[in-house]
Every structure is written in structure tokens, then in C-alpha cells.
Design an enzyme around this catalytic site. Sequence first.
Site, short mmCIF file in Angstrom:
data_model
loop_
_atom_site.label_atom_id
_atom_site.label_comp_id
_atom_site.label_asym_id
_atom_site.label_seq_id
_atom_site.Cartn_x
_atom_site.Cartn_y
_atom_site.Cartn_z
N ARG A 170 0.75 -1.32 0.24
CA ARG A 170 -0.08 -0.03 0.34
C ARG A 170 0.60 1.34 -0.18
O ARG A 170 2.24 1.21 0.65
CB ARG A 170 -0.91 -0.09 1.27
CG ARG A 170 -2.07 1.26 1.58
CD ARG A 170 -2.52 1.93 2.22
NE ARG A 170 -3.58 2.97 2.25
CZ ARG A 170 -4.61 2.63 3.47
NH1 ARG A 170 -4.09 2.11 4.64
NH2 ARG A 170 -4.53 4.28 3.80
N HIS A 171 0.24 2.01 -0.81
CA HIS A 171 0.91 3.06 -0.55
C HIS A 171 2.50 4.11 0.48
O HIS A 171 1.00 3.87 1.54
CB HIS A 171 0.47 4.28 -1.83
CG HIS A 171 -0.76 4.84 -1.27
ND1 HIS A 171 -1.13 6.13 0.04
CD2 HIS A 171 -2.08 4.73 -1.57
CE1 HIS A 171 -2.30 6.64 0.30
NE2 HIS A 171 -3.29 5.50 -0.55
N GLY A 172 2.52 4.96 0.30
CA GLY A 172 2.80 5.79 1.84
C GLY A 172 1.78 6.49 2.05
O GLY A 172 1.05 6.74 1.34
N LEU A 173 1.72 6.98 3.54
CA LEU A 173 0.49 8.00 3.91
C LEU A 173 0.86 9.62 3.00
O LEU A 173 1.65 10.06 2.55
CB LEU A 173 1.34 8.51 5.22
CG LEU A 173 0.16 9.34 6.42
CD1 LEU A 173 -0.85 8.51 6.78
CD2 LEU A 173 0.93 10.18 7.21
N SER A 174 -0.61 9.72 3.01
CA SER A 174 -1.27 10.80 1.52
C SER A 174 -2.13 11.89 1.95
O SER A 174 -2.08 12.20 3.55
CB SER A 174 -1.90 10.33 0.36
OG SER A 174 -3.41 9.87 1.37
N TRP A 194 -5.05 13.25 1.97
CA TRP A 194 -5.23 12.62 2.73
C TRP A 194 -5.84 12.14 3.46
O TRP A 194 -7.53 11.77 4.19
CB TRP A 194 -7.22 12.82 1.21
CG TRP A 194 -7.49 14.14 0.22
CD1 TRP A 194 -6.37 15.40 0.31
CD2 TRP A 194 -8.07 14.42 -0.84
NE1 TRP A 194 -7.13 16.44 -0.67
CE2 TRP A 194 -7.55 14.95 -1.31
CE3 TRP A 194 -8.02 13.20 -1.45
CZ2 TRP A 194 -8.28 16.15 -2.83
CZ3 TRP A 194 -9.39 13.42 -2.46
CH2 TRP A 194 -9.62 14.80 -3.32
N ASN A 195 -5.19 11.06 3.38
CA ASN A 195 -5.29 10.09 4.52
C ASN A 195 -5.11 11.30 5.97
O ASN A 195 -5.89 11.33 6.33
CB ASN A 195 -3.70 8.94 4.84
CG ASN A 195 -3.91 7.77 3.67
OD1 ASN A 195 -3.22 7.87 2.82
ND2 ASN A 195 -5.32 7.68 3.38
N ARG A 252 -0.24 9.48 -5.72
CA ARG A 252 0.33 8.56 -4.23
C ARG A 252 0.67 7.28 -4.39
O ARG A 252 1.50 6.41 -3.84
CB ARG A 252 -0.23 8.96 -3.39
CG ARG A 252 -2.37 8.08 -3.27
CD ARG A 252 -2.97 8.93 -2.09
NE ARG A 252 -4.56 7.64 -2.56
CZ ARG A 252 -5.25 8.35 -3.76
NH1 ARG A 252 -5.36 9.44 -4.50
NH2 ARG A 252 -6.41 7.55 -2.87
N GLU A 257 -8.00 2.47 -7.19
CA GLU A 257 -8.63 3.13 -6.83
C GLU A 257 -9.92 3.08 -7.43
O GLU A 257 -10.24 3.38 -8.19
CB GLU A 257 -8.09 4.22 -5.88
CG GLU A 257 -8.93 3.78 -4.10
CD GLU A 257 -8.61 2.57 -3.79
OE1 GLU A 257 -8.81 1.59 -4.22
OE2 GLU A 257 -8.07 3.23 -2.13
#
Length: 297
Positions: free
Chosen positions: A91-95, A97-98, A142, A166
Site C-alpha cells: 500500500r502506498h505511503g501516507l498521503s 488526504w489520509n 500517491r 482505486e
Amino acid sequence: MSCRTGALITTSHFACTSIFDDFKVSTEFRRPKSCSSVRIQCSSSSPDLHVTTEKFGNDASLTGGAYDFEKATTSLTQKLLFTPKKVTLVRHGLSTWNEEGRVQGSSNLSTLTETGVAQAERCKKALVDTHFDQCFSSPISRAKSTAEIIWQGREQPLVFLDSLKEAHLFFLEGMKNVDALRMYPKEYSTWREDPSNFIVNGVYPVRKLWDTASDAWKEILLTPGENFLVVTHKSMLRALICIALGLGPERFRAVDINNGGLSVFNFNKQGEAMLQSLNMTAHMYTDHIYRYQKKVK
């Protein structure tokens, strides 16, 4: 490879339960400094202990790992593969919008934060000893940025698949979760509590996600090579994992994946999946480097 394994004690009979009465094992013995592990074998038919040392390596027989699962699960390809495959999902790193608590969906406006970049760097370091024939990524920023960081320095070019994008969540995208709940209580509650029945303009986003994730699996598994890396998003990862395990859209929230979390599947030549690891995150908190067991032959 450093040795983190302690002593393995095997007995041929339950009667041999007093091993520590005759043989004292110190802390140093349980955590050997060398890279050889210690196996102690005893039998009730002999009063003597037989002690041998050996390296564990990647022999699944020493860890109880499965080594064969033909026809035990469902093929994702419906075609015979040239070789077994190992696929690592990330899973991608913290974004941004996260961090802001917003609904992301398929929007391309959310980018990696400094923390997200650091998480991608940790994934890169954790996988440094693993050879990958190819890396597939979602083209959404992201995930794309995460893949570019992890894959930096490797020879093969990144492959971006639209089928790894997504889920499209329409009007909810970009909204803070608290605002989405306040403004669209029915729709948002369905998305959170009954996602497979969340519907917008006649479209079921989660059900559609199952279709695109199935396409992604086929694209990946039918590509020449044996060891693949896949970088994508949480909802897509949920779909990929559930599909591989034979679970439908109604089980969408049955699994969760952290930012930077790694999951590993083995596939035999029939395209049947076996989950080896789910949401591994040791590398997020330590300098852990992953070294996988050998693939199924």
C-alpha cells in the site's frame, strides 16, 4: 543473513518431557550468536540426547510452511502459467488526504506527505535483498510516487496499470469523512457499513472494483517472470486479497492494510493463490529486511 532463530526442540515421543531436568539451556544457548540454529532431538528409547547444529535456510519443512497446494484453491487466470509466481503487494505511503481524514477514491489530488515518503523509503530498504522481475503500480499519484521510490535503482521500467486504480467514489471524493456523514448520511453510512451495496447513479463502486481487480490479477500473473511487486491503494488491495482468497465484495472490510503494509501471495502454475503474509509492518518501526521463503515449485 543474520540468524534470529532460537533452539528448535523436537521429540519423537511425548514421554520425553523432562529434557530440561538433564540438560540446562542458558540464555546464550537459546539465542546463538552464530548463524547456525540448534536442533535437540530426543527419544524415550534412549537416555542420551543427540545434539546437532544446522542452518534453517528457507526449507519450509523446518517451519511447517506449505509446499504444495495444487487444486486446493481457485485459479485466478484459468490458464496454465509457465512458472509459479510470488507477488508482493504494497500500500502506498501516507498521503495528504489520509492525514486530513478525507475520502480519497480515484482522485489524483492527494499526494505523499513527508511521512509517506519516509514510509516508501522504508519499504525500499525492507525489500532491498528481494529480486523482482517487474513492478506494477497504479498510475494515481500517491501510489505512483511510492512505487518510484521503492523501485529506484532497479533496471526494469515501472509498469502502470489502470486496473490497479482505486475505487471511484463519485461525490464523496475529497470530502472529509465527518462532512460526508453529515451531508450524505444514507450514502456514507452504506459506504462504511454495507460497501458492496453502496450505489451511485446505478453503479456499485465496490462490485466494479472486484471486476477491475480480477483483470489486474490476470495482467500481472500472465506477465513473464516469477517475482512481482505491486503498489496500489487500500480498497484495491482489499479487492485483490479477497479475490485471491475466494471472498466476494460483501467481505470488503474483512481485511485492512496499513500505509506501507506488505502482503505476499504464492501462486502455483495453475494460477491458484496461497496467502503467505498479510499486512507486514515490521519495517515501519525497525530496520527489518524481509527475506522470503522459496516459492512453490
